[in-house]
Design a protein around this motif. Structure first.
Motif, PDB file in Angstrom:
ATOM      1  N   LYS A  33       0.765  -1.104  -0.053  1.00  0.00           N
ATOM      2  CA  LYS A  33      -0.172  -0.048   0.018  1.00  0.00           C
ATOM      3  C   LYS A  33       0.970   1.228   0.110  1.00  0.00           C
ATOM      4  CE  LYS A  33      -3.908  -2.493   1.638  1.00  0.00           C
ATOM      5  NZ  LYS A  33      -4.620  -2.957   2.678  1.00  0.00           N
ATOM      6  N   PRO A  34       1.880   1.364   0.840  1.00  0.00           N
ATOM      7  CA  PRO A  34       2.871   2.662   0.924  1.00  0.00           C
ATOM      8  C   PRO A  34       3.378   2.985  -0.618  1.00  0.00           C
ATOM      9  CG  PRO A  34       3.228   1.518   2.595  1.00  0.00           C
ATOM     10  CD  PRO A  34       2.315   0.567   1.951  1.00  0.00           C
ATOM     11  N   LEU A  35       3.477   1.839  -1.258  1.00  0.00           N
ATOM     12  CA  LEU A  35       4.200   2.109  -2.629  1.00  0.00           C
ATOM     13  C   LEU A  35       3.141   2.362  -3.542  1.00  0.00           C
ATOM     14  CD1 LEU A  35       6.689  -0.836  -2.659  1.00  0.00           C
ATOM     15  CD2 LEU A  35       7.159   1.386  -2.284  1.00  0.00           C
ATOM     16  N   GLN A  36       2.019   2.052  -3.250  1.00  0.00           N
ATOM     17  CA  GLN A  36       0.828   2.393  -4.414  1.00  0.00           C
ATOM     18  C   GLN A  36       0.713   3.829  -4.468  1.00  0.00           C
ATOM     19  OE1 GLN A  36      -2.894   0.460  -3.703  1.00  0.00           O
ATOM     20  NE2 GLN A  36      -1.914  -1.265  -3.401  1.00  0.00           N
ATOM     21  N   VAL A  37       0.871   4.532  -3.422  1.00  0.00           N
ATOM     22  CA  VAL A  37       0.681   6.172  -3.267  1.00  0.00           C
ATOM     23  C   VAL A  37       1.965   6.962  -3.576  1.00  0.00           C
ATOM     24  CG1 VAL A  37      -1.546   5.961  -1.964  1.00  0.00           C
ATOM     25  CG2 VAL A  37       0.559   6.132  -0.881  1.00  0.00           C
ATOM     26  N   ASP A  38       3.215   6.127  -3.787  1.00  0.00           N
ATOM     27  CA  ASP A  38       4.227   6.787  -4.101  1.00  0.00           C
ATOM     28  C   ASP A  38       4.261   7.554  -5.507  1.00  0.00           C
ATOM     29  OD1 ASP A  38       6.899   7.864  -4.101  1.00  0.00           O
ATOM     30  OD2 ASP A  38       7.815   6.158  -3.951  1.00  0.00           O
ATOM     31  N   PHE A  39       3.456   8.546  -5.408  1.00  0.00           N
ATOM     32  CA  PHE A  39       3.329   9.239  -6.695  1.00  0.00           C
ATOM     33  C   PHE A  39       4.395   9.811  -7.512  1.00  0.00           C
ATOM     34  CE2 PHE A  39      -0.793   9.593  -4.628  1.00  0.00           C
ATOM     35  CZ  PHE A  39      -1.599   8.912  -5.230  1.00  0.00           C
ATOM     36  N   PHE A  40       5.347  10.130  -6.602  1.00  0.00           N
ATOM     37  CA  PHE A  40       6.612  10.809  -7.223  1.00  0.00           C
ATOM     38  C   PHE A  40       7.582   9.770  -7.223  1.00  0.00           C
ATOM     39  CE2 PHE A  40       4.279  13.556  -4.165  1.00  0.00           C
ATOM     40  CZ  PHE A  40       3.577  14.312  -5.049  1.00  0.00           C
TER      41      PHE A  40
END
Lengths: 717, 194
Positions: free
Chosen positions: B168-175
């Motif tokens: 999950k944390p990697l999913q929102v690593d938009f940058f």
């Protein structure tokens, strides 16, 4: 704009709540909405910044234009902004620091080492168990290969049971099962994949499998060799004809621990990779939350500041309006708080001020009217009024003052009275008196009155001066009231003369007739009895007595005439005709009479006999004055002037001496040797009885000019 | 410059829009990494289905390789679609199908588990072997309705890392651009089929 800010602020708060919730709810993060939420927040923050920038720009413009209340709004906004910015920034920095340290603490080296240690332990345990099964498998395979085919099944079952193996299966090379033994009698063991069998037939091959119910199954494949004997029944070649598969689950206690360690290790590794992502996401979210909180608060602070400053701005605005004189300015009421109370009090004060101003205006108007009225009175007052202050400077004067004192006081306002009139020698006694009065502290607090005789251009005037101090608590000014009482004095003198005349007529006239009669009787009785000489003396004496008595009678008659009460028999008199009639009486004259009388003159209302008496008297005087003149001439003219008739009688005689001309109408004032001095006094009385005026003056060349002005319409005075 | 400033002053809305576009450009711009290269594409019709075969070569960075070794599961989406191309208009989507393959590591057993496009699971001791196994997509059956006149139609193939299956944390690593793993867009003109 107020509603826009409110709506935007509400949206900001909603986003704030959603973002905060997203931090605590991982399911929420995983969804696409989090990304959408972030983009929405960025756009929203941009909009908020734009909105606030517009608001700040407008506010600064208002400050620049010095709009009332803008500075207060700016201060409030700045105060609110600081109130929000400082604590929120501190919380933000602390949160970021705490968050970063917390995330870093998750990935502590000791934790990683412990997890790796745990995993290695699990791996070693599995390896040991695998090695154990490998040895057991090899042992069974060896025993099987050395046993006869018919005993293999029993041997397999015995050995499986002896080694405590769950399943033992011997597969043929084509994959079919030759022998099978299982601790679970009711279940057929799961068949291996062909690849595994193939690999197992080539040599030992171990495999770990996970079942769906968290069971770790160790599988080993061992080739089973068959001995091929030669003709001597000696073992010649060993060939692989079968493959033994042993299946043994790891004890659940160990399997669960190992799987748990693996799971935690995997999660930890995943987290290790997510470390930076987590930091960025949390920092980003916190930053967004901070920006949303600060910007929303600043946006709201504009609304609140305006709400706070509005009544104060209105108050300031109203104060300016009131300072300009608009006392009707009313501020709309602003709630029931202290500000509302202030506005209410202000409105009440404004109303009171308005009432007071209106009253003051009314009073001022009344005062102005009174002052105008007083000024009008003063202006039209024949009496001269001069007001001077304690320093003797002229404060106020009226027209009559200038007229009476015969010089312009306009330039003297604010100057010392004494200095203003000191150049006029005529007023020297007047100045001295005022100076003495004002300088004397005992006298200058009382009213005083005195009279002066002023002679200017041989014309005597009697002036009455009345000085009164004005007190406004203390002595503040003096009022000098000056009256020209020349006429009054004259009138008083006339009245006195009238009284004398009456008494003379009464006291003298009565005994005159007996005296005359007695004298005539004496003359008559003793004329014959006396000798000629005595008779002549007697005759001369009695004649003298009779003559003097007649003279006295004449004088007494004139006095009687002078003293008689005014009595006019009004009639329409044609003055032109009357003059012509009187002129006819002087046919034997030795002087010329010129008449200048228009024919269209109106008749006047007058007593014809009395006017005739006036004309005769004046003509007689003129005749006496020009009798000795060679080219004696008398000019009589009549003109209409407004509502009056002006009669002028001019002669070219020697004129009247200056000493007499001013008092010519007083009794017993005459330039003639034989006159009684009552003729002109009587003329004067008759003209005054007709409400007319008479003036006798010396002409510039030679002679006397008599000017009589009579009203056409007689009005009883 | 003065005229430009005056123009901007008069057209504030235009300037605002320009700023928004610029801002959004910075925010959403991504550098394209062609980490997967498609080759030897083969497309055969069998009855109602089409069989797709191709080779894919993986050019993963060390970070990605390490991530796989650390146990982060990587699932890839293969998207295949039929489009009609227009010269002066957007392309029109005609038909679409997709599939997925996956690679993951089991640290306890020290094996790489691969699930291929046909949902076959295999275990490998070595990552190179696992990737080698995945590099051949063989006879992937797709269901596409392709119109008869195939002259103007193209088959589009692209492989992308399915970020929704990342932790999950990697999913929102938009940058983080490392996680934007995708192949180039492979185009196959359907006219060739005739």
């Amino acid at each position: 704009m107020k509603y826009v800010i409110t709506i935007v602020s509400i949206i900001g708060l909603v986003l704030l709540i959603l973002l905060t919730k997203s931090l605590s709810n991982s399911d929420f993060i995983s969804s696409d909405t989090f990304g959408f939420l972030l983009i929405l927040s960025f756009i929203f923050i941009f909009c908020l910044i734009t909105l606030i920038a517009i608001q700040i720009f407008r506010l600064l413009q208002s400050v620049k234009k010095e709009i009332i209340g803008s500075r207060l709004t700016l201060r409030l906004v700045m105060s609110f902004g600081l109130m929000v910015l400082v604590p929120v920034s501190i919380v933000y920095l602390v949160s970021i620091n705490f968050l970063t340290k917390s995330i870093e603490s998750w990935f502590d080296v000791r934790v990683e080492s412990a997890l790796e240690g745990g995993l290695n332990l699990g791996q070693k345990t599995v390896d040991i168990l695998m090695k154990d099964i490998e040895l057991k498998g090899k042992s069974i395979a060896y025993s099987i290969s050395n046993s006869s085919i018919d005993k293999r099944q029993d041997l397999l079952s015995d050995m499986r049971s002896k080694f405590g193996i769950q399943d033992a299966v011997i597969f043929n090379l084509d994959g079919s099962i030759d022998f099978i033994s299982s601790s679970k009698n009711d279940l057929i063991p799961t068949l291996p994949k062909r690849d595994d069998l193939l690999q197992g037939s080539k040599g030992f091959f171990g495999k770990i499998e996970e079942s769906k119910n968290n069971e770790i199954l160790l599988k080993v494949f061992v080739p089973v060799l068959s001995k091929i004997k030669n003709q001597k029944n000696v073992l010649d070649i060993e060939s692989i004809i079968q493959t033994l598969m042993l299946s043994q689950p790891i004890p659940p206690s160990i399997a669960n621990v190992a799987l748990a360690v693996e799971s935690v290790y995997d999660e930890y590794q995943q987290l290790t990779y997510s470390r930076n992502s987590l930091k960025i996401i949390y920092t980003l979210t916190l930053t967004l939350v901070l920006l949303l909180a600060i910007l929303s608060s600043v946006a709201i602070s504009f609304v609140i500041s305006r709400r706070f400053s509005r009544p104060l701005s209105m108050l300031a605005d109203a104060t300016i309006e009131i300072a300009k004189g608009n006392y009707k300015k009313i501020i709309p009421e602003a709630g029931k708080d202290e500000l509302g109370l202030l506005v209410k009090s202000f409105n009440s004060m404004t109303n009171q001020l308005n009432d007071a101003t209106q009253n003051a205006k009314r009073n001022r108007k009344r005062l102005e009217e009174a002052r105008t009225f007083l000024e009008t009175i003063l202006t039209n007052l024949v009496t001269a009024v001069i007001v001077i202050d304690k320093e003797k400077k002229i404060i106020l004067y009226n027209k009559s003052a200038s007229k009476m004192l015969d010089f312009e006081l306009k330039k003297s306002k604010g100057k010392l009275l004494v200095k203003a009139i000191k150049d006029h020698v005529l007023y020297e006694p007047f100045i001295k008196f005022i100076d003495n009065y004002l300088s004397n502290p005992k006298r200058n607090k009382k009213n005083i009155q005195t009279e002066f005789n002023l002679v200017k251009e041989k014309k005597e005037r009697t002036i009455n001066l009345q000085a009164s101090p004005l007190f406004d608590g203390n002595l503040s000014a003096y009022v000098l009231v000056i009256d020209d009482i020349t006429m009054v004095t004259k009138a008083q003198r006339q009245i006195a003369w009238g009284e004398i005349a009456r008494r003379l007529a009464h006291e003298i006239k009565n005994p005159l007739t007996p005296i005359q009669l007695s004298a005539e009787r004496i003359q008559h009785k003793f004329k014959e009895k006396l000798n000629k000489e005595d008779s002549t003396i007697l005759n001369r004496s009695t004649s003298t007595i009779i003559k003097q008595v007649n003279a006295l009678k004449l004088m007494v008659n004139e006095f009687t005439e002078y003293a008689r009460p005014p009595q006019i028999k009004k009639d329409n008199v044609n003055l032109r005709t009357l003059i012509e009639e009187v002129v006819d009486l002087y046919n034997d004259r030795k002087f010329s009479i010129e008449l200048d009388m228009p024919k269209s003159l109106p008749a006047i209302e007058a007593d014809e006999n009395k006017l005739r008496q006036v004309l005769v008297n004046l003509f007689d005087n003129s005749k006496d004055a020009i009798s000795l003149k060679k080219q004696a001439r008398l000019l009589i003219s009549i003109r209409k002037k407004n509502k009056n008739i002006v009669l002028k009688i001019e002669d070219n005689g020697k004129g009247i001496s200056d000493e007499i001309v001013n008092r010519i109408f007083e009794p017993y004032v005459t330039s003639k040797a034989t006159g009684t001095g009552l003729g002109l006094a009587i003329v004067h009385n008759i003209i005054e009885e007709h409400n007319g005026t008479i003036k006798i003056e010396n002409k510039k060349t030679t002679g006397v000019l008599v000017t009589i002005e009579l009203p056409i319409k007689y009005a009883k005075n | 410059m003065v005229y430009f400033m005056r123009y901007l002053k008069k057209n504030r809305a235009l300037f605002f829009l320009f700023c928004c576009l610029l801002f959004s450009g910075f925010l959403f711009s991504e550098e394209k990494n062609n980490d997967i290269k498609i080759s030897n594409f083969n497309f055969i019709k069998t009855g109602k289905l089409y069989l797709v075969s191709f080779n894919q070569e993986f050019f993963f960075t060390d970070k990605i390789m390490e991530a796989i070794k650390k146990g982060i599961p990587f699932a890839f989406n293969i998207e295949i679609k039929v489009i009609r191309k227009f010269n002066f208009f957007w392309d029109q989507n005609i038909a679409k199908d997709d599939g997925e393959f996956e690679i993951s590591y089991k640290s306890l057993r020290k094996v790489y588990i691969v699930k291929d496009i046909n949902d076959e699971r295999k275990e490998f001791r070595d990552i190179t072997e696992a990737l080698k196994y995945l590099s051949h997509i063989h006879k992937w059956s797709v269901e596409l309705e392709i119109p008869d006149n195939q002259k103007y139609y193209f088959l589009i193939l692209q492989i992308k890392l399915n970020r929704k299956k990342l932790p999950k944390p990697l999913q929102v690593d938009f940058f983080g651009k490392s996680w934007n793993i995708e192949s180039d867009v492979f185009e196959y003109p359907l006219g060739i089929l005739r």
